[in-house]
Structures are given as C-alpha cells and as structure tokens.
Design a protein around this motif. Structure first.
Motif, PDB file in Angstrom:
ATOM      1  N   ASN A  69      33.449  46.647  36.866  1.00 26.23           N
ATOM      2  CA  ASN A  69      34.141  46.641  35.576  1.00 26.23           C
ATOM      3  C   ASN A  69      35.490  45.928  35.592  1.00 26.23           C
ATOM      4  O   ASN A  69      36.144  45.868  34.560  1.00 26.23           O
ATOM      5  CB  ASN A  69      34.369  48.081  35.099  1.00 26.23           C
ATOM      6  CG  ASN A  69      33.103  48.750  34.644  1.00 26.23           C
ATOM      7  OD1 ASN A  69      32.206  48.113  34.124  1.00 26.23           O
ATOM      8  ND2 ASN A  69      33.012  50.050  34.863  1.00 26.23           N
ATOM      9  N   GLU A  70      35.920  45.431  36.728  1.00 32.31           N
ATOM     10  CA  GLU A  70      37.247  44.795  36.841  1.00 32.31           C
ATOM     11  C   GLU A  70      37.107  43.378  37.377  1.00 32.31           C
ATOM     12  O   GLU A  70      36.214  43.092  38.183  1.00 32.31           O
ATOM     13  CB  GLU A  70      38.163  45.601  37.759  1.00 32.31           C
ATOM     14  CG  GLU A  70      38.400  47.027  37.316  1.00 32.31           C
ATOM     15  CD  GLU A  70      39.275  47.158  36.086  1.00 32.31           C
ATOM     16  OE1 GLU A  70      39.936  46.166  35.720  1.00 32.31           O
ATOM     17  OE2 GLU A  70      39.314  48.250  35.505  1.00 32.31           O
ATOM     18  N   THR A 104      42.834  41.027  40.062  1.00 32.98           N
ATOM     19  CA  THR A 104      43.654  41.906  39.240  1.00 32.98           C
ATOM     20  C   THR A 104      43.491  43.366  39.627  1.00 32.98           C
ATOM     21  O   THR A 104      44.266  44.205  39.187  1.00 32.98           O
ATOM     22  CB  THR A 104      43.307  41.761  37.743  1.00 32.98           C
ATOM     23  OG1 THR A 104      41.926  42.077  37.562  1.00 32.98           O
ATOM     24  CG2 THR A 104      43.584  40.357  37.249  1.00 32.98           C
ATOM     25  N   HIS A 105      42.466  43.651  40.403  1.00 37.29           N
ATOM     26  CA  HIS A 105      42.137  45.026  40.746  1.00 37.29           C
ATOM     27  C   HIS A 105      41.300  45.007  42.021  1.00 37.29           C
ATOM     28  O   HIS A 105      40.559  44.058  42.262  1.00 37.29           O
ATOM     29  CB  HIS A 105      41.338  45.633  39.583  1.00 37.29           C
ATOM     30  CG  HIS A 105      41.231  47.113  39.605  1.00 37.29           C
ATOM     31  ND1 HIS A 105      40.312  47.761  40.378  1.00 37.29           N
ATOM     32  CD2 HIS A 105      41.912  48.073  38.942  1.00 37.29           C
ATOM     33  CE1 HIS A 105      40.432  49.068  40.193  1.00 37.29           C
ATOM     34  NE2 HIS A 105      41.407  49.273  39.318  1.00 37.29           N
ATOM     35  N   ALA A 113      38.717  46.674  42.631  1.00 38.51           N
ATOM     36  CA  ALA A 113      37.323  47.023  42.352  1.00 38.51           C
ATOM     37  C   ALA A 113      36.333  45.936  42.761  1.00 38.51           C
ATOM     38  O   ALA A 113      35.282  46.238  43.330  1.00 38.51           O
ATOM     39  CB  ALA A 113      37.150  47.359  40.873  1.00 38.51           C
ATOM     40  N   SER A 114      36.639  44.688  42.478  1.00 36.42           N
ATOM     41  CA  SER A 114      35.710  43.617  42.801  1.00 36.42           C
ATOM     42  C   SER A 114      35.538  43.460  44.314  1.00 36.42           C
ATOM     43  O   SER A 114      34.413  43.333  44.813  1.00 36.42           O
ATOM     44  CB  SER A 114      36.174  42.289  42.196  1.00 36.42           C
ATOM     45  OG  SER A 114      35.263  41.274  42.524  1.00 36.42           O
ATOM     46  N   HIS A 162      32.763  44.473  31.143  1.00 39.38           N
ATOM     47  CA  HIS A 162      34.181  44.435  30.765  1.00 39.38           C
ATOM     48  C   HIS A 162      34.854  43.241  31.472  1.00 39.38           C
ATOM     49  O   HIS A 162      34.286  42.154  31.485  1.00 39.38           O
ATOM     50  CB  HIS A 162      34.873  45.761  31.081  1.00 39.38           C
ATOM     51  CG  HIS A 162      34.273  46.939  30.379  1.00 39.38           C
ATOM     52  ND1 HIS A 162      34.230  47.045  29.015  1.00 39.38           N
ATOM     53  CD2 HIS A 162      33.679  48.049  30.875  1.00 39.38           C
ATOM     54  CE1 HIS A 162      33.636  48.170  28.678  1.00 39.38           C
ATOM     55  NE2 HIS A 162      33.283  48.810  29.780  1.00 39.38           N
ATOM     56  N   ASP A 163      36.043  43.431  32.049  1.00 38.70           N
ATOM     57  CA  ASP A 163      36.714  42.326  32.751  1.00 38.70           C
ATOM     58  C   ASP A 163      35.989  41.913  34.027  1.00 38.70           C
ATOM     59  O   ASP A 163      36.286  40.865  34.601  1.00 38.70           O
ATOM     60  CB  ASP A 163      38.163  42.697  33.072  1.00 38.70           C
ATOM     61  CG  ASP A 163      39.082  42.590  31.866  1.00 38.70           C
ATOM     62  OD1 ASP A 163      38.706  41.920  30.877  1.00 38.70           O
ATOM     63  OD2 ASP A 163      40.175  43.173  31.911  1.00 38.70           O
ATOM     64  N   GLY A 164      35.034  42.707  34.456  1.00 34.42           N
ATOM     65  CA  GLY A 164      34.246  42.346  35.633  1.00 34.42           C
ATOM     66  C   GLY A 164      33.474  41.050  35.470  1.00 34.42           C
ATOM     67  O   GLY A 164      33.116  40.405  36.453  1.00 34.42           O
ATOM     68  N   ASN A 203      34.345  37.772  37.342  1.00 39.19           N
ATOM     69  CA  ASN A 203      33.857  37.471  38.685  1.00 39.19           C
ATOM     70  C   ASN A 203      32.819  36.357  38.672  1.00 39.19           C
ATOM     71  O   ASN A 203      32.439  35.856  39.725  1.00 39.19           O
ATOM     72  CB  ASN A 203      33.228  38.727  39.314  1.00 39.19           C
ATOM     73  CG  ASN A 203      34.251  39.734  39.727  1.00 39.19           C
ATOM     74  OD1 ASN A 203      34.888  39.594  40.761  1.00 39.19           O
ATOM     75  ND2 ASN A 203      34.424  40.770  38.920  1.00 39.19           N
ATOM     76  N   GLY A 240      35.753  50.343  39.264  1.00 35.94           N
ATOM     77  CA  GLY A 240      36.697  50.045  38.187  1.00 35.94           C
ATOM     78  C   GLY A 240      36.525  50.998  37.028  1.00 35.94           C
ATOM     79  O   GLY A 240      35.556  51.764  36.956  1.00 35.94           O
ATOM     80  N   ASP A 241      37.487  50.947  36.123  1.00 31.94           N
ATOM     81  CA  ASP A 241      37.467  51.861  34.976  1.00 31.94           C
ATOM     82  C   ASP A 241      36.444  51.466  33.959  1.00 31.94           C
ATOM     83  O   ASP A 241      36.103  50.386  33.741  1.00 31.94           O
ATOM     84  CB  ASP A 241      38.855  51.878  34.309  1.00 31.94           C
ATOM     85  CG  ASP A 241      39.910  52.475  35.239  1.00 31.94           C
ATOM     86  OD1 ASP A 241      39.559  53.353  36.038  1.00 31.94           O
ATOM     87  OD2 ASP A 241      41.072  52.062  35.125  1.00 31.94           O
TER      88      ASP A 241
END
Length: 130
Positions: free
Chosen positions: A8-9, A13-14, A16-17, A41-43, A46, A129-130
C-alpha cells in the motif's frame, strides 16, 4: 503455504515496499507459493519504469521487476489507483488518449477483483503499509 501480498506504500517514502519485497523473496526461497502481489494506493508507484534513483541507492522498481521475471510472480497494479497517479500501460494509454506508457516490466494493471481473488486463493494475505 500460499501467500498473497498487498503493498500500500510507494518506494522511497515508506519501509513497506522494501519489507514486502524482502518478505516475498524469503517466502519464495523457502519454497512457498506467492499467488499474487497486489499494489494498491500509493503502492502503485512501485510499478513506474520512470523511477531513476541515484546510482548509490537501491532501485526498488527494478528489484520487483527482476523478482517477477525470475519467479513468474503475478504482480497486479490497481487500475484506479494507477490512473490517479499517472501510471499507464498500453491499453490504458490508448483508452485515455495518452501518448506514452510507464508501467515497468513484470507488472500488469487490473481491477480490485484481483485483490479479492488473491484473498480467496491464498492461505494467508500479508499487507504492507497503511
């Protein structure tokens, strides 16, 4: 065991990836199956082939592409989230009148039905990720 992974990220930036990538790699190395990696989401960031990190930094997009190629991973990018963030493949570019594509190798664009199927088919779904 059969896993599905949700990212999700975005990269850089996070954590999570990176964590999802290393988890997926470890799962495959242990002989388990990964049914699907779903980027949401922002994922979805990637999946852009236009990411160009500095030479001394890791290339997260390239890592995912190489992992998909070497293990035949099904890596799905949510179409709605991708469109909002300007990530398109040939089909989406043509459908939306865009003159270029930027989807990295190994990724494909599809809908949320692929996420539902991933949850149904897997023994475990792991979300990063969130």
């Amino acid at each position: 065991m059969k896993f599905s992974i949700v990212v999700n990220e975005g990269p850089y930036t996070h954590q999570a990836s990176d964590s999802a990538y290393h988890f997926t790699k470890a799962v495959l190395a242990k002989g388990h199956e990964v049914f699907r990696v779903f980027f949401y989401h922002d994922g979805v960031n990637n999946a852009t082939r236009l990411t160009t990190p500095p030479q001394d930094d890791r290339n997260i997009v390239s890592r995912w592409s190489k992992l998909a190629q070497g293990s035949e991973l099904d890596m799905v990018v949510c179409v709605a989230a991708a469109q909002r963030r300007g990530i398109v493949d040939e089909g989406e570019a043509k459908r939306n009148g865009k003159d270029a594509t930027n989807l990295a190798p190994g990724f494909r664009i599809s809908g949320l039905g692929q996420l539902i199927e991933a949850g149904i088919q897997a023994d475990r779904i792991v979300v990063f990720g969130d």
